[in-house]
Design an enzyme around this catalytic site. Structure first.
Site, mmCIF file in Angstrom:
data_model
loop_
_atom_site.group_PDB
_atom_site.id
_atom_site.type_symbol
_atom_site.label_atom_id
_atom_site.label_comp_id
_atom_site.label_asym_id
_atom_site.label_seq_id
_atom_site.Cartn_x
_atom_site.Cartn_y
_atom_site.Cartn_z
ATOM 1 N N ASP A 238 9.302 -44.323 6.854
ATOM 2 C CA ASP A 238 8.054 -45.053 6.544
ATOM 3 C C ASP A 238 8.321 -46.490 6.117
ATOM 4 O O ASP A 238 7.727 -47.432 6.647
ATOM 5 C CB ASP A 238 7.298 -44.374 5.390
ATOM 6 C CG ASP A 238 6.559 -43.126 5.851
ATOM 7 O OD1 ASP A 238 6.390 -42.940 7.079
ATOM 8 O OD2 ASP A 238 6.162 -42.328 4.978
ATOM 9 N N ARG B 174 8.263 -44.257 -11.450
ATOM 10 C CA ARG B 174 7.428 -45.238 -10.744
ATOM 11 C C ARG B 174 7.150 -46.466 -11.594
ATOM 12 O O ARG B 174 6.990 -47.576 -11.084
ATOM 13 C CB ARG B 174 6.081 -44.607 -10.328
ATOM 14 C CG ARG B 174 6.184 -43.421 -9.382
ATOM 15 C CD ARG B 174 7.069 -43.688 -8.202
ATOM 16 N NE ARG B 174 6.910 -42.714 -7.136
ATOM 17 C CZ ARG B 174 7.765 -42.577 -6.132
ATOM 18 N NH1 ARG B 174 8.839 -43.333 -6.055
ATOM 19 N NH2 ARG B 174 7.552 -41.687 -5.191
ATOM 20 N N ASP C 63 1.217 -41.319 -6.424
ATOM 21 C CA ASP C 63 2.113 -42.484 -6.508
ATOM 22 C C ASP C 63 1.397 -43.791 -6.211
ATOM 23 O O ASP C 63 1.682 -44.816 -6.815
ATOM 24 C CB ASP C 63 3.323 -42.277 -5.596
ATOM 25 C CG ASP C 63 4.259 -41.205 -6.157
ATOM 26 O OD1 ASP C 63 4.289 -41.068 -7.393
ATOM 27 O OD2 ASP C 63 4.920 -40.515 -5.370
ATOM 28 N N SER D 145 8.647 -33.457 2.207
ATOM 29 C CA SER D 145 8.570 -34.788 1.635
ATOM 30 C C SER D 145 9.203 -34.676 0.251
ATOM 31 O O SER D 145 8.804 -33.832 -0.568
ATOM 32 C CB SER D 145 7.105 -35.211 1.524
ATOM 33 O OG SER D 145 7.010 -36.249 0.595
HETATM 34 N N1 ARG Z 1 3.479 -34.446 -7.360
HETATM 35 C C1 ARG Z 1 4.528 -35.175 -7.975
HETATM 36 C C2 ARG Z 1 3.981 -36.344 -8.734
HETATM 37 O O1 ARG Z 1 2.919 -36.772 -8.464
HETATM 38 C C3 ARG Z 1 5.626 -35.535 -7.048
HETATM 39 C C4 ARG Z 1 5.354 -36.534 -5.976
HETATM 40 C C5 ARG Z 1 6.586 -36.645 -5.181
HETATM 41 N N2 ARG Z 1 6.535 -37.457 -4.046
HETATM 42 C C6 ARG Z 1 7.031 -37.049 -2.857
HETATM 43 N N3 ARG Z 1 7.127 -37.901 -1.914
HETATM 44 N N4 ARG Z 1 7.377 -35.815 -2.636
HETATM 45 O O2 ARG Z 1 4.596 -36.839 -9.627
#
Ligand code: ARG
Length: 414
Positions: A28, A109, A138, A189
């Site tokens: 991506d 993040r 995210d 993912s």
């Molecule tokens: N659901 C989790 C969060 O919001 C993990 C997100 C992980 N991202 C991914 N690309 N798998 O913190």
């Protein structure tokens, strides 16, 4: 500040000249380098943080960014800062979203936001781009975080606007000679850092399916874990882990070491249905061996040294802390207020906890602290006890006063 000014939330930002792109090196964000150049006619400067994600060659990531056309590629080793400024707070707050998820992706993040805003200033960028989708948390963390730090910067979320299917993306990559790694064909993912690994999508999207063992990278599937338990000791100073099995280590190294130790025993696998900020329920699988072990140890020590009233209130504060950390509001002043309380309680959280790791479970087996509120002579049933049991009947009379009165008035029917 005006939220009603001329902003058209659906319009693409215009006059973008230089973009800082949060770059992972995956499909991506690699496609994004070219996409931003083509769609926005802008220069791309990539930013990749080393947050302790295992098995990632960040030199190669940097080279890849340059190969696909980035004007500059920055890689920052942020492991120590991540541990000291984010993980340490998570431990002190027993930070578990919905009681289970140690917020491993979430808290990382915000460090990315800080570094991105710094770099944007350095290279005089007018926009920051990220690779998050329009369905997840995210995007909220990146955008709310960045805007909290730099309200005037433009934000690009190409995945949200380009509406390319995966096949179209692969086609685009081919056309622009963007290399696609074998791992890009995985149905999952994922996101990894020192604090844990998150996996979603593929077979995990059916909440009725047990996670296939191929998902696990940080934790050994418990059935394959050693048949003998292993005991470990973690020492804390003011709520922060400082030593593992008696060896003093900086936090980022301690966490790394513990990921190996506890991961080997299959500790830290979490399989949960999670409520996302954007309203969706999603199935998430996490592997957080060190996080689960350290939070369990911290919680045990904190309970040991704090009063019942402190412990009760701390649980509420911790829960609030986890909500804001999850929901994208790390930089809200409410976090500072919560952390003042959390730090104040953690002043007493000094001592050592012993834990047993065995086939996917971690149990506290011992705790020791000079600050303990536990008094052996008061609690003991043995000779030499100092608790005055004769005071108890009077206490019970008063303790049950309102309950007795109320039952008497209602004629005993409750
Ligand atoms: N659901 C989790 C969060 O919001 C993990 C997100 C992980 N991202 C991914 N690309 N798998 O913190």
């Amino acid at each position: 500040m005006d939220t009603k000014d001329s902003i058209d939330y659906l319009a693409k930002p215009s006059n973008v000249k230089t973009v800082v792109l949060l770059y992972s090196g995956g499909l991506d964000t690699s496609v994004m380098v070219k996409y931003i150049q083509e769609e926005y006619d802008a220069d791309v400067v990539t930013l990749t943080l080393d947050l302790g994600q295992p098995e990632v060659d960040l030199k190669a990531t940097k080279q890849k960014a340059l190969d696909v056309g980035a004007k500059e590629a920055h890689v920052i080793n942020a492991k120590k800062e991540f541990a000291e400024e984010f993980i340490a707070k998570g431990i002190k707050a027993n930070g578990l979203y919905q009681g289970e998820y140690p917020l491993s992706t979430a808290i990382a993040r915000y460090l990315v936001c800080e570094k991105a805003v710094e770099l944007a200033e350095e290279v005089d960028a007018d926009a920051i781009a990220h690779g998050a989708t329009g369905k997840g948390n995210d995007q909220v963390r990146f955008e709310a975080g960045i805007l909290s730090l730099e309200p005037d910067i433009k934000l690009l979320a190409p995945v949200r606007e380009w509406s390319m299917t995966r096949d179209a993306e692969l086609e685009y990559a081919k056309k622009h000679e963007i290399p696609v790694e074998a791992s890009e064909n995985s149905p999952y993912s994922t996101d990894e850092n020192l604090w844990g690994k998150s996996s979603e999508c593929g077979p995990l999207e059916d909440p009725g399916n047990e996670p296939p063992e191929e998902v696990f990278q940080f934790a050994t599937p418990p059935r394959k874990a050693p048949g003998e338990p292993e005991y470990i000791e973690i020492s804390f100073e003011e709520g922060v882990p400082t030593a593992l099995n008696g060896e003093e280590l900086p936090l980022h190294e301690l966490v790394k070491e513990l990921n190996h130790l506890a991961g080997k025993h299959g500790v830290g696998i979490i399989d949960m249905m999670e409520d996302r900020v954007v309203g969706l329920k999603s199935r998430e699988v996490y592997e957080c061996p060190a996080a689960v072990t350290l939070i369990k140890a911290h919680q045990a020590l904190e309970k040991f040294v704090s009063s019942k009233h402190e412990n009760q209130f701390k649980e509420k504060v911790d829960q609030e802390w986890a909500e804001y950390a999850y929901n994208g509001l790390w930089f809200d002043p409410v976090m500072d207020h919560l952390e003042e309380f959390i730090d104040s309680m953690n002043q007493n959280v000094t001592g050592t906890v012993e834990l047993k790791l065995y086939k996917g479970s971690v149990q506290v087996t011992g705790r020791e602290s000079e600050k303990a509120l536990y008094d052996h002579d008061l609690a003991s049933y043995e000779k030499g006890e100092t608790f005055n049991q004769e005071a108890s009947p009077g206490f019970i009379q008063l303790h049950s006063l309102q309950t007795k009165l109320s039952n008497e008035i209602s004629g005993g029917d409750t």
